[in-house]
Structures are given as structure tokens and as C-alpha cells.
Motif scaffolding. Structure first.
Motif, PDB file in Angstrom:
ATOM      1  N   UNK A   1     -45.975 -48.289  -5.671  1.00 31.49           N
ATOM      2  CA  UNK A   1     -46.567 -48.284  -4.662  1.00 31.49           C
ATOM      3  C   UNK A   1     -44.671 -48.838  -4.280  1.00 31.49           C
ATOM      4  N   UNK A   2     -44.323 -49.713  -5.521  1.00 31.43           N
ATOM      5  CA  UNK A   2     -43.101 -49.593  -5.581  1.00 31.43           C
ATOM      6  C   UNK A   2     -41.353 -48.681  -5.952  1.00 31.43           C
ATOM      7  N   UNK A   3     -41.823 -47.754  -6.147  1.00 32.99           N
ATOM      8  CA  UNK A   3     -40.762 -46.035  -6.095  1.00 32.99           C
ATOM      9  C   UNK A   3     -40.969 -45.546  -5.415  1.00 32.99           C
ATOM     10  N   UNK A   4     -42.434 -45.225  -4.553  1.00 36.30           N
ATOM     11  CA  UNK A   4     -42.739 -44.740  -3.358  1.00 36.30           C
ATOM     12  C   UNK A   4     -43.123 -43.138  -3.586  1.00 36.30           C
ATOM     13  N   UNK A   5     -43.300 -42.965  -4.987  1.00 36.57           N
ATOM     14  CA  UNK A   5     -43.401 -42.334  -5.272  1.00 36.57           C
ATOM     15  C   UNK A   5     -44.827 -41.769  -6.723  1.00 36.57           C
ATOM     16  N   UNK A   6     -45.670 -40.610  -6.173  1.00 35.75           N
ATOM     17  CA  UNK A   6     -47.584 -40.697  -6.907  1.00 35.75           C
ATOM     18  C   UNK A   6     -46.831 -39.379  -7.721  1.00 35.75           C
ATOM     19  N   UNK A   7     -46.664 -39.785  -8.445  1.00 36.85           N
ATOM     20  CA  UNK A   7     -47.404 -37.793  -9.341  1.00 36.85           C
ATOM     21  C   UNK A   7     -48.086 -36.408  -9.147  1.00 36.85           C
ATOM     22  N   UNK A   8     -49.587 -37.765  -8.634  1.00 38.13           N
ATOM     23  CA  UNK A   8     -50.711 -36.463  -8.501  1.00 38.13           C
ATOM     24  C   UNK A   8     -50.497 -36.592  -7.168  1.00 38.13           C
ATOM     25  N   UNK A   9     -49.674 -37.063  -6.060  1.00 37.01           N
ATOM     26  CA  UNK A   9     -49.163 -36.107  -5.029  1.00 37.01           C
ATOM     27  C   UNK A   9     -48.438 -35.145  -4.963  1.00 37.01           C
ATOM     28  N   UNK A  10     -47.496 -34.895  -5.736  1.00 37.11           N
ATOM     29  CA  UNK A  10     -46.999 -33.788  -6.236  1.00 37.11           C
ATOM     30  C   UNK A  10     -47.659 -32.913  -6.495  1.00 37.11           C
ATOM     31  N   UNK A  11     -49.132 -33.029  -7.674  1.00 34.32           N
ATOM     32  CA  UNK A  11     -49.920 -31.983  -8.521  1.00 34.32           C
ATOM     33  C   UNK A  11     -50.473 -31.112  -7.097  1.00 34.32           C
ATOM     34  N   UNK A  12     -51.122 -32.097  -5.845  1.00 31.96           N
ATOM     35  CA  UNK A  12     -51.900 -31.293  -4.800  1.00 31.96           C
ATOM     36  C   UNK A  12     -51.096 -31.271  -4.030  1.00 31.96           C
ATOM     37  N   UNK A  13     -50.332 -31.434  -3.997  1.00 30.43           N
ATOM     38  CA  UNK A  13     -49.459 -31.157  -2.722  1.00 30.43           C
ATOM     39  C   UNK A  13     -49.466 -32.563  -0.996  1.00 30.43           C
ATOM     40  N   UNK A  14     -49.721 -33.275  -1.405  1.00 30.84           N
ATOM     41  CA  UNK A  14     -49.765 -34.496  -0.522  1.00 30.84           C
ATOM     42  C   UNK A  14     -48.326 -35.628  -0.122  1.00 30.84           C
ATOM     43  N   UNK A  15     -48.804 -35.252   1.306  1.00 28.41           N
ATOM     44  CA  UNK A  15     -47.374 -36.240   1.052  1.00 28.41           C
ATOM     45  C   UNK A  15     -47.501 -37.117   2.835  1.00 28.41           C
ATOM     46  N   UNK A  16     -47.717 -38.459   2.246  1.00 21.74           N
ATOM     47  CA  UNK A  16     -47.644 -38.602   2.689  1.00 21.74           C
ATOM     48  C   UNK A  16     -47.035 -39.981   3.591  1.00 21.74           C
ATOM     49  N   UNK A  17     -45.053 -39.705   3.346  1.00 20.59           N
ATOM     50  CA  UNK A  17     -43.869 -40.283   3.615  1.00 20.59           C
ATOM     51  C   UNK A  17     -43.475 -39.186   5.125  1.00 20.59           C
ATOM     52  N   UNK A  18     -43.511 -40.460   6.500  1.00 26.48           N
ATOM     53  CA  UNK A  18     -43.265 -38.869   7.349  1.00 26.48           C
ATOM     54  C   UNK A  18     -41.482 -39.425   7.469  1.00 26.48           C
ATOM     55  N   UNK A  19     -40.897 -39.514   6.197  1.00 26.90           N
ATOM     56  CA  UNK A  19     -39.067 -39.432   7.327  1.00 26.90           C
ATOM     57  C   UNK A  19     -39.021 -38.422   5.860  1.00 26.90           C
ATOM     58  N   UNK A  20     -38.373 -37.901   6.500  1.00 24.48           N
ATOM     59  CA  UNK A  20     -37.625 -36.355   5.391  1.00 24.48           C
ATOM     60  C   UNK A  20     -36.688 -37.074   5.067  1.00 24.48           C
ATOM     61  N   UNK A  21     -36.908 -37.091   3.313  1.00 23.48           N
ATOM     62  CA  UNK A  21     -35.426 -37.179   2.214  1.00 23.48           C
ATOM     63  C   UNK A  21     -35.269 -36.238   1.745  1.00 23.48           C
TER      64      UNK A  21
END
Length: 68
Positions: free
Chosen positions: A48-68
Motif C-alpha cells: 500500500x505504501x509503495x502502490x505496487x503489487x507484484x502479483x498484480x503484475x503477474x496477472x495483468x491487473x491494474x487498479x491505478x487510474x492514472x497513467x505513470x
């Protein structure tokens, strides 16, 4: 690392971590279960602090609305 967690996702993870922490310190969970749940709570807080979840990367999930 590219942010892949949105605000709601971070809030939910923090709430779950706080609840697990409360249950541990109140004595509601003990033994091996408490250690496992505290480890999960720590991971939830860290991601939560770093706003990055490694499992989301593996499954292709992105809940972040902004483009970085």
C-alpha cells in the motif's frame, strides 16, 4: 516499478492490515495463524505504501487510474 494499485485498493489493504493487527494484539488470534496473518498484514502495508503489487503484475491487473 510502475504503480498498479488504486486508492480504494490501498485503503482496503490498510484496513485489513489494521484489523489483523488489532486481532493479534487483543489475543483473538494466536499461534502459527497469528504469525502468518501478521506477515500478510505487513505485506499489505508495504504494498500500500509503495502502490505496487507484484502479483498484480503477474496477472495483468491494474487498479491505478492514472497513467505513470
Amino acid at each position: 516499478m510502475k504503480a498498479n494499485m488504486g486508492g480504494i485498493d490501498k485503503i482496503i489493504r490498510i484496513i485489513i492490515a489494521v484489523v489483523i493487527g488489532y486481532l493479534y494484539y487483543s489475543g483473538s488470534i494466536t499461534g502459527t495463524l497469528s504469525v502468518v496473518l501478521l506477515a500478510i498484514a505487513a505485506v499489505f502495508l508495504l504494498t500500500s505504501i509503495i502502490s505496487f503489487c507484484p502479483l498484480y503484475t503477474l496477472f495483468g491487473i491494474n487498479t491505478c487510474k492514472r497513467k505513470i
